[in-house]
Design an enzyme around this catalytic site. Sequence first.
Site, PDB file in Angstrom:
ATOM      1  N   GLU A 136       0.825  -1.212   0.000  1.00  0.00           N
ATOM      2  CA  GLU A 136       0.000   0.000   0.000  1.00  0.00           C
ATOM      3  C   GLU A 136       0.858   1.261   0.000  1.00  0.00           C
ATOM      4  O   GLU A 136       0.772   2.080   0.915  1.00  0.00           O
ATOM      5  CB  GLU A 136      -0.889   0.012   1.256  1.00  0.00           C
ATOM      6  CG  GLU A 136      -1.771  -1.193   1.436  1.00  0.00           C
ATOM      7  CD  GLU A 136      -2.413  -1.262   2.830  1.00  0.00           C
ATOM      8  OE1 GLU A 136      -2.144  -0.385   3.678  1.00  0.00           O
ATOM      9  OE2 GLU A 136      -3.173  -2.212   3.065  1.00  0.00           O
ATOM     10  N   ARG A 156       3.203   7.844  -0.343  1.00  0.00           N
ATOM     11  CA  ARG A 156       4.197   8.902  -0.520  1.00  0.00           C
ATOM     12  C   ARG A 156       5.264   8.561  -1.566  1.00  0.00           C
ATOM     13  O   ARG A 156       5.643   9.395  -2.377  1.00  0.00           O
ATOM     14  CB  ARG A 156       4.870   9.149   0.822  1.00  0.00           C
ATOM     15  CG  ARG A 156       5.832  10.308   0.838  1.00  0.00           C
ATOM     16  CD  ARG A 156       6.684  10.324   2.118  1.00  0.00           C
ATOM     17  NE  ARG A 156       5.971  10.012   3.314  1.00  0.00           N
ATOM     18  CZ  ARG A 156       5.486  10.910   4.174  1.00  0.00           C
ATOM     19  NH1 ARG A 156       5.667  12.187   3.956  1.00  0.00           N
ATOM     20  NH2 ARG A 156       4.836  10.526   5.259  1.00  0.00           N
ATOM     21  N   TYR A 197       3.998  18.709  11.294  1.00  0.00           N
ATOM     22  CA  TYR A 197       5.058  17.764  11.694  1.00  0.00           C
ATOM     23  C   TYR A 197       6.436  18.405  11.726  1.00  0.00           C
ATOM     24  O   TYR A 197       7.431  17.688  11.749  1.00  0.00           O
ATOM     25  CB  TYR A 197       5.148  16.579  10.713  1.00  0.00           C
ATOM     26  CG  TYR A 197       3.848  16.040  10.208  1.00  0.00           C
ATOM     27  CD1 TYR A 197       2.978  15.378  11.067  1.00  0.00           C
ATOM     28  CD2 TYR A 197       3.500  16.173   8.872  1.00  0.00           C
ATOM     29  CE1 TYR A 197       1.783  14.864  10.583  1.00  0.00           C
ATOM     30  CE2 TYR A 197       2.305  15.651   8.394  1.00  0.00           C
ATOM     31  CZ  TYR A 197       1.449  15.006   9.256  1.00  0.00           C
ATOM     32  OH  TYR A 197       0.282  14.501   8.782  1.00  0.00           O
ATOM     33  N   CYS A 245      -3.269  33.659   9.555  1.00  0.00           N
ATOM     34  CA  CYS A 245      -3.048  34.394  10.800  1.00  0.00           C
ATOM     35  C   CYS A 245      -2.717  33.461  11.962  1.00  0.00           C
ATOM     36  O   CYS A 245      -3.520  33.261  12.874  1.00  0.00           O
ATOM     37  CB  CYS A 245      -4.274  35.233  11.104  1.00  0.00           C
ATOM     38  SG  CYS A 245      -4.439  36.490   9.850  1.00  0.00           S
ATOM     39  N   TYR A 247       0.656  14.238   0.467  1.00  0.00           N
ATOM     40  CA  TYR A 247       0.177  14.800   1.725  1.00  0.00           C
ATOM     41  C   TYR A 247       0.252  16.323   1.754  1.00  0.00           C
ATOM     42  O   TYR A 247       0.530  16.926   2.791  1.00  0.00           O
ATOM     43  CB  TYR A 247       0.917  14.184   2.917  1.00  0.00           C
ATOM     44  CG  TYR A 247       0.774  12.676   2.981  1.00  0.00           C
ATOM     45  CD1 TYR A 247      -0.468  12.100   3.237  1.00  0.00           C
ATOM     46  CD2 TYR A 247       1.867  11.843   2.770  1.00  0.00           C
ATOM     47  CE1 TYR A 247      -0.610  10.718   3.283  1.00  0.00           C
ATOM     48  CE2 TYR A 247       1.731  10.461   2.812  1.00  0.00           C
ATOM     49  CZ  TYR A 247       0.483   9.906   3.073  1.00  0.00           C
ATOM     50  OH  TYR A 247       0.334   8.545   3.111  1.00  0.00           O
TER      51      TYR A 247
HETATM   52  N1  LLP Z   1      -1.527   2.075   4.409  1.00  0.00           N
HETATM   53  C1  LLP Z   1      -2.042   2.542   5.563  1.00  0.00           C
HETATM   54  C2  LLP Z   1      -2.923   1.675   6.346  1.00  0.00           C
HETATM   55  C3  LLP Z   1      -1.696   3.832   6.005  1.00  0.00           C
HETATM   56  O1  LLP Z   1      -2.181   4.273   7.159  1.00  0.00           O
HETATM   57  C4  LLP Z   1      -0.854   4.644   5.227  1.00  0.00           C
HETATM   58  C5  LLP Z   1      -0.497   6.003   5.631  1.00  0.00           C
HETATM   59  C6  LLP Z   1      -0.363   4.122   4.006  1.00  0.00           C
HETATM   60  C7  LLP Z   1      -0.714   2.829   3.634  1.00  0.00           C
HETATM   61  C8  LLP Z   1       0.537   4.893   3.090  1.00  0.00           C
HETATM   62  O2  LLP Z   1       1.730   5.229   3.699  1.00  0.00           O
HETATM   63  P1  LLP Z   1       2.895   5.944   2.845  1.00  0.00           P
HETATM   64  O3  LLP Z   1       3.399   4.937   1.839  1.00  0.00           O
HETATM   65  O4  LLP Z   1       2.315   7.131   2.178  1.00  0.00           O
HETATM   66  O5  LLP Z   1       3.904   6.303   3.854  1.00  0.00           O
HETATM   67  N2  LLP Z   1       0.234  12.967   6.526  1.00  0.00           N
HETATM   68  C9  LLP Z   1       1.472  12.342   6.916  1.00  0.00           C
HETATM   69  C10 LLP Z   1       1.513  10.892   6.525  1.00  0.00           C
HETATM   70  C11 LLP Z   1       0.392  10.062   7.096  1.00  0.00           C
HETATM   71  C12 LLP Z   1       0.436   8.616   6.704  1.00  0.00           C
HETATM   72  C13 LLP Z   1      -0.763   7.894   7.175  1.00  0.00           C
HETATM   73  N3  LLP Z   1      -0.883   6.538   6.735  1.00  0.00           N
HETATM   74  C14 LLP Z   1       2.627  13.133   6.319  1.00  0.00           C
HETATM   75  O6  LLP Z   1       2.390  14.115   5.632  1.00  0.00           O
HETATM   76  O7  LLP Z   1       3.797  12.817   6.538  1.00  0.00           O
END
Ligand code: LLP
Length: 432
Positions: free
Chosen positions: A289, A292, A332, A360, A388
């Site tokens: 899955e 990013r 973050y 603001c 994101y």
């Molecule tokens: N699968 C599940 C169950 C997840 O919760 C997530 C991300 C992914 C896959 C995908 O993860 P990735 O490959 O994108 O790392 N907003 C935060 C990141 C939150 C990620 C939440 N879950 C940021 O901007 O760093």
Amino acid sequence: MTVPAFSAAPLPGTPFIAYRHGQLMVEDVALADLARQHGTPLFVYSQAAILSALSAYQRGLAGRQALICYAMKANSSLALLKLLADAGCGFDIVSGGELDRALAVGTSPKKIVFSGVGKTRHEMQRALQVGIGCFNVESMAELDVLNQVAVDCGQTAPISIRVNPNVDAKTHPYISTGLTGNKFGIAHHHALHAYRHAASLPGLRVVGIDCHIGSQITESAPYLEAMDRVLDLVSAIEAEGIALAHIDFGGGLGIDYDGDTPPTADALWTQLLARLDTRGFGQRQLLIEPGRSLVGNAGVCVTEVLYLKPGEQKNFCIVDAAMNDLPRPALYQAFHRIEPVQQPASALEPMVYDVVGPVCESGDWLARDRTLAAAQGDWLAVLSAGAYCMSMASNYNTRARAAELLVTGDQARLIRRRETIDDVLRTESALG
Ligand code: LLP
């Protein structure tokens, strides 16, 4: 002092966004031309960068039974979803809204997995009706509710249990999800009990197991550790006669924001597959899955310098993008590189600035203590803004959301028009 005309250092993550003759280009299109034509703030994505990130996974998983379910929360713009669906991806979704996005681009429902700790009954019903591939269940209570919903609809729900392996992904606490203290998944030591319960329920059909330990992971060790713990469980669960057709290892692979050195997707998967083979699970159906790592480095956000405001303690470079467009720094303390869109016309004195937006709040910053040679009216590009950013954008301060473009070669296509204030106000009423 001689001012560097523009960053000589290579830009992070992708060769498809680079300087040519002093112009920052996305593939063969100059960002300055796009900013002039479409205004700012403006998100621009490179199709080649997305497809090349995907092909690293496809190479790594070649010859296996594997389905890449793009985690659309990273960037759920329809054009990007269509691109990835056409390239063979399924989707990891976390809401009924994301289900509609997946269906809107013609995905086979069987290629959809539904994650998330708080699925509503209504979302479950709809996902059952359309026939999604798997519900990734995150609690005992959810197992019972999904069973009830499925029985009421006269269906059986395909399920996987998200196991929390208690592995430290060594990332920001807000995006670490595989530790005992996180809200996600069912604890490793309760998982066998949960599977027994699931297998006893008439409305559920066990099809797999899943885990996801965090995001922006830059080492392979946590993945290997999580894999070992999940495989231990697979053996224990199957020893009880409960078959697991697939194993879903989640997403989480990091990208290069500023000198980060995550393994490439193919290197990571070569390592993980070797471990799977050693443990005798190499022929199992695999799901992953990633979010990013498919889109993060493929996008930039172009913003205009509105004002330079020198101060006694800090100098501020005030730009027209803000925390509502790019929430990651405020949320973050995330680092995004910021580079000029075109080589400054004349020698400018570089200064150390905080790059901030018009919202603001003192928390509305995009970068802190950056050395920039910038003038009022210049365009800057916030790099690694494909993941994101737009998907987390809001209308805070009644700011309309930015436009998005997808570049292919020398063509730039508008994939989301800039929101108008009428769009923003449309759902409200002023009473009387
Ligand atoms: N699968 C599940 C169950 C997840 O919760 C997530 C991300 C992914 C896959 C995908 O993860 P990735 O490959 O994108 O790392 N907003 C935060 C990141 C939150 C990620 C939440 N879950 C940021 O901007 O760093």
